[in-house]
Design a protein around this motif. Structure first.
Motif: not given
Length: 825
Positions: A604-614
């Motif tokens: 929805g264009g939010g700030i916090i995402s449930g995805d993380s990457y590294a």
């Protein structure tokens, strides 16, 4: 028979001869140990030194040696003070009775005053020289006044003050040198000041031999030259000339006629040290040459032939000196090869002890891991026992008071037992609801069916809780076993790294230094730590480079051509002023490099995402890319996926293998909470030396490799992280090539537009149609295509990482050098 006897006798003779040869060094070592015991521990060396210092004097009538030596021995070896005192008195007796009285009186006064006021001082060593200064000045003043019976002149007072000052300085010197010669166990490392202190002590002792002669040959001349060439042979020209100057000065103070000895001894030490490569012959030739030159042009009163005889006697003493004693002396002189070798052996011993300790810890962790992992077999036979406990609790409340107890549990035991077991499993599988089939069986078999059913339901909840607890304990044990095994492997690898000795690269350092100098590059110092292929480690000190990038533009390309592999600047610390130096570290470049691009969007264009990457650079020449998708969306999912990657990153950087790391993270996530919060993991580890990739996918979407117009799918099937405590990880290995593009994504990207039925075919087609190979452009284009296919709405968290594998080409190409030498053997 004679030949046969000879064939037996001859080998026996050889064996006896070899045994005798082996016993010679052993007997010599035993003799050496006995001499050390006699001279050092029993105090014979201190007694002899005390005798010679008791009769030693300088400037005709000054005797500043006795009281400083007595005071230093009193502080360092109090138990040997009587021996030293007797030696000093015996030496003084050979000069005059007045000297005996003066030394005896000064010694007694020192003991009385020092022992009276010693408790007032915290540091005895610091105040001792000043006590000696005061007692020598006042004692000598009183002694000379009593001798002359009249007031002293200014000359006498100045002379006494000079003697007291020398006594104070000698106390400092003797305090440093006596512990080195009076103890059986000495320090391994001697400072330059300590070496000079020993030389001054030995030269002072030799002044006690002034006036002694054998066949008209001066004993002090023979011993002084022997001392000089001994130190020149052991320590080289610098040490030899230093010993010559110090000894010559002390002898000239004792006897002005020996003033020319400074030149002779210093020149002998210099020539002997320069010719030490010729062994004892070279050192002897240096002494003879110096004696001849100084004797011809010097001002000494001794005839040349007599001086040559004295030098010859010193050479004879050097030839009679055991090589083991010379080698032992060289070990204590800084800068000698023997000293460096001794230090290297000490460091090697410390390193071996460290390696042994680390290996012991590694074996302990491995044994603990085996102990924890073997517990699984112990749980299997306990299943029947657990059911028996469960059944006994049920029958205690139902069957014990039933009139049909004997019929059920005696006459029909197996039937009843099996039925009860089947009912328990049925209740367990159907969530505490008994099926009709087993309900009828229970009613037909038992007249208290309802009571048995309620008792079993009540006990089943306790049984299930107990089983769940045991399962968690079992999984905890397995987690600990895997972690301990991983730590054991890391410590084992660490022990191997410690055990690798640093090779000596002096020749290669000189060659690199000369090549760079010939090319016109000014280098101050080159130090090579490793020349291993792919693991080159070189440090250089260069003059101020004015920030022009000389190391990266010139030196690194030259080293690349010299060593035959790509060398880059790993670290550079530039000087801040024109007269300073820059310190540069050069290392091997990896064969391949990875360039990445990332596109990321929240639901929805939010700030916090449930995805993380590294993207993680591992120390062992590996590059890791990871994506984790937490269950759901928002802050909780982000926390779960981010925690997964943080744990994985720390475990991977510790050196633990990837599969063990993932299993450890999974076990931690599954054991730390009872909430049904799970996360996926997509991990790719690329070897930058060989471009080999290992992929581990935990319930993640497929990845794709774009190789020209060809698209290769990479997938593996596993359950999400944290849903099961025990699972096997499927590892997919792929050999990458230069120019390959790796695309990894979360499910929000892979599912693509809403109207697409086959997501895999759609994604392959889009990747194949990409005209660019830039990672960031590919990531942005795929993200834009997916969002447009969903009418501009972001239904789920989206993450895509694109990585391109290329040959690692340095910014500056190599500079060819003619007459190139092979530096790597």
């Amino acid at each position: 028979m004679g030949k046969v006897e000879q064939s037996f006798v001859e080998p026996m003779r050889k064996m006896d001869l070899n045994q005798a040869k082996m016993n010679v060094p052993k007997r010599f070592k035993q003799f050496q140990l006995k001499m050390e015991l006699l001279f050092l521990q029993k105090g014979l060396a201190l007694l002899i030194i005390g005798f010679l210092l008791g009769r030693a004097f300088i400037l005709t009538n000054l005797t500043p040696f006795a009281l400083p030596f007595f005071a230093a021995v009193y502080l360092a070896r109090r138990d040997k003070t009587p021996h030293v005192f007797l030696g000093l008195l015996a030496g003084a007796m050979t000069i005059s009775l007045a000297n005996v009285i003066y030394i005896f009186a000064s010694g007694v006064v020192f003991l009385f005053i020092f022992r009276t006021f010693i408790e007032r001082h915290k540091n005895e060593v610091k105040v001792l020289p000043y006590y000696v200064l005061s007692i020598t000045f006042l004692g000598k003043l009183t002694f000379v006044y009593l001798q002359q019976g009249k007031a002293l002149s200014t000359y006498h007072v100045a002379l006494i003050g000079m003697e007291a000052g020398l006594a104070c300085i000698l106390t400092f010197i003797f305090l440093q040198s006596i512990p080195l010669i009076a103890f059986h166990k000495r320090k391994k490392v001697l400072k330059t000041e300590e070496v000079i202190s020993i030389i001054i002590l030995l030269a002072s002792v030799m002044t006690g031999t002034i006036g002694w002669s054998v066949y008209n040959l001066s004993i002090e001349h023979i011993l002084s030259r022997y001392l000089v060439i001994l130190f020149a042979f052991a320590g080289g020209a610098a040490v030899g000339s230093t010993v010559g100057v110090v000894t010559g000065i002390i002898f000239s103070l004792a006897n002005v006629g020996n003033l020319y000895q400074i030149s002779l001894l210093a020149f002998s030490g210099l020539l002997g040290g320069l010719l030490k490569e010729g062994k004892r012959t070279g050192v002897a030739f240096g002494l003879l040459l110096a004696t001849l030159l100084i004797g011809l042009y010097g001002e000494g009163n001794t005839p040349l032939l007599q001086t040559m005889y004295e030098s010859g006697s010193a050479i004879l003493l050097l030839l009679l000196t055991p090589f083991s004693l010379i080698n032992k002396l060289a070990k204590y002189i800084p800068g000698t090869p023997e000293y460096a070798q001794d230090q290297q052996q000490y460091l090697k011993k410390v390193r071996d002890i460290t390696v042994n300790r680390v290996e012991q810890f590694s074996s302990v962790f491995k044994a603990l891991s085996n102990s924890f992992s073997q517990t699984e077999q112990k749980f299997v036979p306990e299943e029947n026992r657990e059911f028996d406990y469960f059944l006994s609790n049920v029958t205690e409340k139902t069957c014990q008071t039933c009139f049909k107890k004997e019929q059920c549990w005696v006459n029909q035991f197996h039937t009843t037992y099996d039925l009860m077991k089947e009912i328990m499993h049925d209740l367990d599988e159907n969530d505490h609801v008994l099926s009709q089939k087993y309900g009828r069986k229970l009613e037909q078999h038992c007249n208290r069916a309802n009571k048995v059913k309620l008792a079993m339901l009540h006990e089943l909840s306790f049984f299930q809780a107990n089983q769940k607890l045991k399962k968690q304990v079992k999984e905890s044990r397995k987690l600990v076993a895997e972690q301990l095994l991983g730590v054991s492997e890391v410590m084992g690898d660490f022990a191997k790294e410690i055990q690798r000795e640093r090779e000596n690269h002096h020749k290669q350092e000189e060659e690199i230094f000369e090549m760079l100098q010939d090319f016109g590059i000014d280098i101050e110092q080159v130090e090579i730590f490793s020349l291993e292929k792919g693991g080159v480690d070189i440090e250089m000190t260069i003059p101020f480079c004015e920030g022009l990038g000389e190391s990266e533009k010139l030196i690194a390309p030259l080293l690349s051509d010299i060593l035959g592999e790509t060398i880059i600047v790993q670290k550079e610390v530039c000087a801040e002023y024109s007269n300073g130096y820059c310190y540069v570290t050069f290392s091997s470049a990896k064969a391949f490099a990875v360039e990445t691009g990332v596109a990321h969007a929240a639901k929805g264009g939010g700030i916090i995402s449930g995805d993380s990457y590294a993207t993680i650079e591992l120390g062992a020449g590996k590059f890791a890319i990871a994506i984790s998708d937490g269950m759901g969306n928002g802050e909780r999912a982000h926390h779960e996926s981010n925690e997964t990657l943080l744990l994985l990153k720390k475990i991977l950087k510790s050196g633990i293998e990837e599969q063990v790391a993932i299993k450890s993270v999974n076990s931690i996530l599954s054991l730390r909470t009872t909430d049904e919060i799970f996360s996926t993991l997509d991990l790719a580890v690329i070897d930058l030396q060989h471009a080999k990739m290992k992929c581990m996918k935990i319930c993640s979407t497929p990845s794709f490799i774009k190789r020209g117009t060809k698209v290769i799918k990479v997938e593996a099937g596993n359950l999400p992280m944290g849903i099961l405590q025990d699972f096997d990880i499927e590892v997919v290995s792929k050999q990458l090539k230069a120019g390959d593009v790796l695309i990894m994504m979360s499910d929000g990207i892979f599912e693509g537009p809403n109207h697409v039925e086959n997501h895999e075919i759609w994604m392959k087609r889009k990747i194949r149609q990409m005209e660019t190979n830039e990672p960031q452009e590919i990531a942005d284009l795929i993200m834009e295509e997916v969002i447009r296919g969903r009418s501009g709405y972001i239904d789920d968290d989206m993450t895509i990482i694109v990585a391109r594998i290329d040959h690692n080409t340095p910014k500056w190409s190599t500079i060819p050098i003619s007459k190139r030498k092979a530096l790597i053997s």
